[in-house]
Design a protein around this motif. Structure first.
Motif, short mmCIF file in Angstrom:
data_model
loop_
_atom_site.label_atom_id
_atom_site.label_comp_id
_atom_site.label_asym_id
_atom_site.label_seq_id
_atom_site.Cartn_x
_atom_site.Cartn_y
_atom_site.Cartn_z
N VAL A 1 50.80 94.57 63.32
CA VAL A 1 50.58 95.86 62.67
C VAL A 1 51.87 96.63 62.38
N ARG A 2 52.96 96.30 63.06
CA ARG A 2 54.22 97.04 62.87
C ARG A 2 54.66 97.10 61.40
N PRO A 3 54.68 95.97 60.65
CA PRO A 3 55.12 96.06 59.25
C PRO A 3 54.22 96.96 58.40
N VAL A 4 52.94 96.99 58.69
CA VAL A 4 52.01 97.84 57.94
C VAL A 4 52.32 99.30 58.23
N VAL A 5 52.52 99.63 59.49
CA VAL A 5 52.81 101.00 59.89
C VAL A 5 54.14 101.46 59.30
N ALA B 1 47.78 110.70 56.36
CA ALA B 1 48.65 109.57 56.72
C ALA B 1 47.96 108.64 57.71
N ILE B 2 47.25 109.22 58.65
CA ILE B 2 46.54 108.41 59.64
C ILE B 2 45.41 107.63 58.98
N SER B 3 44.66 108.28 58.11
CA SER B 3 43.55 107.63 57.42
C SER B 3 44.04 106.48 56.54
N GLU B 4 45.08 106.72 55.76
CA GLU B 4 45.63 105.68 54.89
C GLU B 4 46.16 104.50 55.70
N THR B 5 46.85 104.79 56.79
CA THR B 5 47.40 103.73 57.63
C THR B 5 46.28 102.95 58.31
N SER B 6 45.24 103.62 58.73
CA SER B 6 44.10 102.96 59.34
C SER B 6 43.47 101.95 58.37
N GLU B 7 43.30 102.38 57.12
CA GLU B 7 42.72 101.48 56.10
C GLU B 7 43.61 100.26 55.87
N ARG B 8 44.93 100.49 55.81
CA ARG B 8 45.86 99.39 55.58
C ARG B 8 45.88 98.42 56.75
N ILE B 9 45.85 98.94 57.98
CA ILE B 9 45.81 98.07 59.16
C ILE B 9 44.53 97.26 59.17
N SER B 10 43.42 97.91 58.86
CA SER B 10 42.12 97.23 58.85
C SER B 10 42.14 96.06 57.86
N ARG B 11 42.68 96.31 56.65
CA ARG B 11 42.77 95.23 55.64
C ARG B 11 43.64 94.08 56.15
N ARG B 12 44.76 94.42 56.78
CA ARG B 12 45.68 93.38 57.29
C ARG B 12 44.99 92.54 58.36
N LEU B 13 44.29 93.20 59.26
CA LEU B 13 43.59 92.47 60.33
C LEU B 13 42.50 91.57 59.74
N GLU C 1 41.11 102.29 66.23
CA GLU C 1 41.39 103.72 66.32
C GLU C 1 42.88 103.92 66.04
N VAL C 2 43.18 104.74 65.06
CA VAL C 2 44.57 105.06 64.73
C VAL C 2 44.75 106.56 64.96
N SER C 3 45.79 106.93 65.71
CA SER C 3 46.00 108.34 66.02
C SER C 3 47.49 108.63 66.21
#
Length: 181
Positions: free
Chosen positions: A7-11, A46-58, A71-73
């Motif tokens: 997840v680091r590269p996505v974040v 920013a949290i919402s957008e990052t959560s969506e991107r992490i979810s897609r990557r996973l 959960e992204v916070s």
């Protein structure tokens, strides 16, 4: 599987810092908790957008078996400090550090973080400076001084910059005539 490496590269591509990513058990369910931050703090968008991107990557990598909740916070006002880089970014702030073994007669040290090197941190406490080896630290976090305007440091104040401030409390008046005279 190293979930942080996944997840680091996505974040980071979202302009955020990965504070932590780990699976936990919560109420019998498996939860992937991802904590992110950036100078000035993170907002809900920013949290919402990052959560969506992490979810897609996973989903694309398909490395997580079974069901889980993502959960992204943000780390909140009292940020946990785990890695040496976490301490470096908090020099000058008030911290609470708990050690596995007593250091200068105590396992709990509260004060201002004044220095960090490859092997230890230095905390200025009421009883003087304490050099605490990094490998002795069981837990550490920044401390927010509640009721102190501006928080515990310039960094804490910067963390609130750009966030919507609550409007000042105002006395409400009614436009209806009062029943009592």
């Amino acid at each position: 599987m190293d979930i942080e490496a996944l997840v680091r590269p996505v974040v980071e591509s979202s302009g955020l810092e990965l504070v932590e990513a780990a699976f936990r058990r919560d109420g019998g369910r498996r939860v992937l908790r991802v904590t992110v931050d950036r100078d000035g703090g993170v907002d809900l968008d920013a949290i919402s957008e990052t959560s969506e991107r992490i979810s897609r990557r996973l989903d694309l990598e398909d490395v997580v078996s079974g069901s889980y909740t993502l959960e992204v916070s943000s780390p909140g006002v009292e940020r946990p400090l785990r890695a040496p880089r976490d301490f470096v970014g908090r020099v000058g702030e008030k911290v609470k550090v708990k050690t596995a073994e007593p250091v200068d007669g105590s396992r709990t040290h509260v004060g201002t973080l004044v220095a960090v090197d490859a092997e230890s941190i230095v905390v200025s406490t009421e009883n003087g400076e304490r050099r605490i080896p990094l490998d002795e630290i069981r837990s550490a976090r920044t401390l927010f001084e509640w009721g102190v305007r501006g928080g515990s440091s310039p960094q804490a104040a910067r963390g609130r910059a750009g966030k919507r401030a609550d409007p000042p409390l105002q006395k409400r008046t009614s436009s209806k005539p009062s029943a009592k005279r």
